[in-house]
Design an enzyme around this catalytic site. Structure first.
Site, mmCIF file in Angstrom:
data_model
loop_
_atom_site.group_PDB
_atom_site.id
_atom_site.type_symbol
_atom_site.label_atom_id
_atom_site.label_comp_id
_atom_site.label_asym_id
_atom_site.label_seq_id
_atom_site.Cartn_x
_atom_site.Cartn_y
_atom_site.Cartn_z
ATOM 1 N N SER A 137 0.832 -1.415 -0.062
ATOM 2 C CA SER A 137 0.078 0.002 0.082
ATOM 3 C C SER A 137 0.929 1.077 0.048
ATOM 4 O O SER A 137 0.126 2.263 -0.054
ATOM 5 C CB SER A 137 -0.971 -0.105 1.272
ATOM 6 O OG SER A 137 -2.070 -0.953 1.064
ATOM 7 N N VAL A 138 2.227 1.150 0.023
ATOM 8 C CA VAL A 138 2.897 2.416 -0.202
ATOM 9 C C VAL A 138 2.856 3.012 -1.753
ATOM 10 O O VAL A 138 2.619 4.113 -2.007
ATOM 11 C CB VAL A 138 4.385 2.135 -0.108
ATOM 12 C CG1 VAL A 138 5.291 3.117 -0.509
ATOM 13 C CG2 VAL A 138 4.846 1.608 1.230
#
Length: 419
Positions: A137-138
């Protein structure tokens, strides 16, 4: 010293019991059955197999390239410091060192920049300086910055209905949502994102975006877009923050529509090439070639650090304005902590969420890109510090990392400021 070669990098190894190199995952021609990691049987998500998988996504799922361009890599001057002994205290009261934090949280790679210089860089397990590692999810924070770029150019209106850009979502939960509610994840959705619950909607999303196999009896959506148009509303939009990846996938679709580019093309043209990335990046894609804007980006560690440094410098890197300063400053200011609080993140007291970034509102004004299994960018403006980290923790949720990593980051920031 400019970091153009791997020879300047110190590479350590984790405990042999979980080291993918020692365990011999995917070695041999073909690998022996007890050393085989495949997509179809889901073994790539098991621990310790994922210590190999997160650094080798391209051997498991289809991907699309993010081209770095033809120019030279932007320099990362080195000023090595031995910060491994910097002491901290975990949130549960245990003494810890920076090096101990890396081992305890299953770090695959860590890069620390101070005032733009690379002071510490370490690799473990299957990760190497030239190899991309999945950011999970970066990825969302990259999507948020791309959206912010397009907002700054007047191509996206945050107050506009989502359906102004993607009318196909009219009958979905997003049919009456505004773009800014998607950007800040304040939509009211029935969708659930609980990684430990195999019945959670996040597993349906993973099947749709290509990161989970399709069972023989499955009749649900098999592409990201089909998954999005099937989402149902629950509650009101704009009231409270709720972390749900489908928001980012909608935002990525808006970016595609207004730019006329794929997400990979947009990232390459607007960030990766201007930033002087050292290596190509890549996104994993669904069954019709659509990138996962919420979790599919893989980059090298150094390029992740370059992006973090770009953010710390208000959108500039190597004297070039890559992202408008107002886009970065809007993120760094954060969102509404009152909307964030009901979500219940005990390791992030007083925090907020703004355009796909986590904002601490701590004494240093730190803000973060965060991904499951321990991925992250930590930007500390006051300490002039950026930490880029890839990991393969056996527990997905960051609640397993934060009690150890966040105090270590703050302790390091204070040590660097003290000089």
């Amino acid at each position: 010293m400019s970091l153009g070669s791997e020879s300047a990098t110190i590479v350590n190894q984790p405990s042999p019991t979980i080291d993918p190199e020692t365990l011999g995952w995917m070695r041999g021609f073909p690998p022996s059955p007890n050393r085989l990691i495949t997509f179809q049987d889901g073994s790539f998500r098991n621990f310790p197999e994922l210590r190999w998988a997160w650094s080798n996504i391209r051997q498991l799922v289809p991907t699309v390239n993010v081209w770095r361009g033809q120019g030279p890599a932007s320099p990362l001057p080195r000023a090595e410091q031995d910060i491994g002994a910097v002491a901290s205290t975990t949130m549960d009261g245990r003494p810890m060192t920076f090096a101990g934090m890396l081992e305890e949280t299953y770090t695959d790679g860590i890069a620390v920049l101070h005032r733009g210089k690379l002071i510490y860089e370490r690799y473990f397990g299957a990760l190497k300086p030239h190899k991309p590692h999945i950011g999970m999810s970066v990825t969302k924070s990259f999507t948020g910055v791309l959206a912010g770029l397009l907002v700054s150019e007047g191509k996206i209106d945050p107050q506009a209905p989502v359906t102004d850009y993607v009318p196909e979502l009219k009958a979905s939960a997003f049919g009456d949502a505004r773009v800014h509610e998607v950007m800040d994840m304040t939509t009211g959705l029935a969708y659930t994102e609980v990684y430990t619950d195999k019945n959670s909607d996040v597993w349906g999303l993973r099947r749709a975006n290509g990161m989970a196999p399709i069972p023989p009896d499955y009749d649900g959506p098999t592409t990201i877009f089909d998954f999005l148009i099937a989402q149902k509303k629950q509650g009101e939009h704009g009231k409270v923050f709720a972390y749900k990846t489908v928001n980012t996938d909608v935002l990525a679709w808006i970016c595609r529509r207004v730019s006329g580019l794929t997400l990979a093309e947009l990232l390459s043209e607007r960030i990766w090439q201007p930033m002087g990335a050292e290596e190509d990046a890549h996104y994993h894609v669904d069954r019709i070639g659509t990138e996962s804007g919420g979790g599919g980006l893989s980059t090298t560690l150094r390029d992740l650090a370059r992006f973090g440094e770009t953010m710390r410098n208000h959108g500039r890197l190597n004297s070039r304005q890559i992202v408008p300063s107002q886009v970065v400053e809007d993120i760094a200011r954060g969102g509404d902590p009152a909307k964030f609080a009901p979500a219940g993140y005990p390791t992030l007291p007083g925090a907020s969420y703004r355009n796909q970034w986590w904002v601490s509102h701590n004494a240093h004004g730190a803000y973060m890109a965060r991904g499951v299994y321990g991925q992250g960018i930590y930007v500390d403006p006051k300490a002039e510090m950026v930490i880029a980290r890839y990991a393969s923790h056996p527990v997905a949720g960051n609640a397993a990392n934060d009690p150890v990593t966040l105090p270590a980051y703050m302790a390091l920031a204070k040590a660097l400021m003290a000089g």
